[in-house]
Design a protein around this motif. Structure first.
Motif, PDB file in Angstrom:
ATOM      1  N   GLN A   1       0.832  -1.209   0.000  1.00  0.00           N
ATOM      2  CA  GLN A   1       0.000   0.000   0.000  1.00  0.00           C
ATOM      3  C   GLN A   1       0.865   1.257   0.000  1.00  0.00           C
ATOM      4  O   GLN A   1       0.615   2.192  -0.762  1.00  0.00           O
ATOM      5  CB  GLN A   1      -0.932   0.004   1.228  1.00  0.00           C
TER       6      GLN A   1
ATOM      7  N   ASP B   1       1.056   3.951  -3.034  1.00  0.00           N
ATOM      8  CA  ASP B   1       0.742   5.376  -2.824  1.00  0.00           C
ATOM      9  C   ASP B   1       1.882   6.266  -3.310  1.00  0.00           C
ATOM     10  O   ASP B   1       1.654   7.303  -3.924  1.00  0.00           O
ATOM     11  CB  ASP B   1       0.473   5.656  -1.342  1.00  0.00           C
TER      12      ASP B   1
ATOM     13  N   SER C   1      -1.909   1.061  -7.600  1.00  0.00           N
ATOM     14  CA  SER C   1      -2.685   0.378  -6.563  1.00  0.00           C
ATOM     15  C   SER C   1      -1.821  -0.700  -5.917  1.00  0.00           C
ATOM     16  O   SER C   1      -0.861  -1.190  -6.524  1.00  0.00           O
ATOM     17  CB  SER C   1      -3.929  -0.270  -7.183  1.00  0.00           C
TER      18      SER C   1
END
Length: 78
Positions: free
Chosen positions: A19, A23, A28
């Motif tokens: 994650q 970011d 994704s």
């Protein structure tokens, strides 16, 4: 070491989870997962396919840009 193994080792060396890297790169977490597996997700009724060289190039450029940002605290901005 394969490109996908290198990608995962680099992420782990930074101490990021999928994650956090997603970011930072604008991808994704699922995309990061599939890049680290070395295949693209299967489409309906088809098998997974190896990642094309141009996709690896795009991903590596994004990673290089992030690595440069980490080294240079005075980030370049539009």
């Amino acid at each position: 070491m394969t490109p996908n193994e290198k990608a995962r080792a680099w992420r782990e060396k930074l101490g990021y989870n999928r994650q956090e890297l997603g970011d930072a790169l604008g991808y994704s977490p699922e995309y990061v997962y599939w890049m680290e597996r070395g295949v693209m997700p299967p489409r309906k009724g088809q098998k997974s396919k190896p990642i094309e060289p141009w996709v690896w190039q795009r991903y590596r450029l994004a990673c290089r840009g992030h690595a440069a940002d980490l080294r240079d605290k005075n980030r370049w901005d539009w």
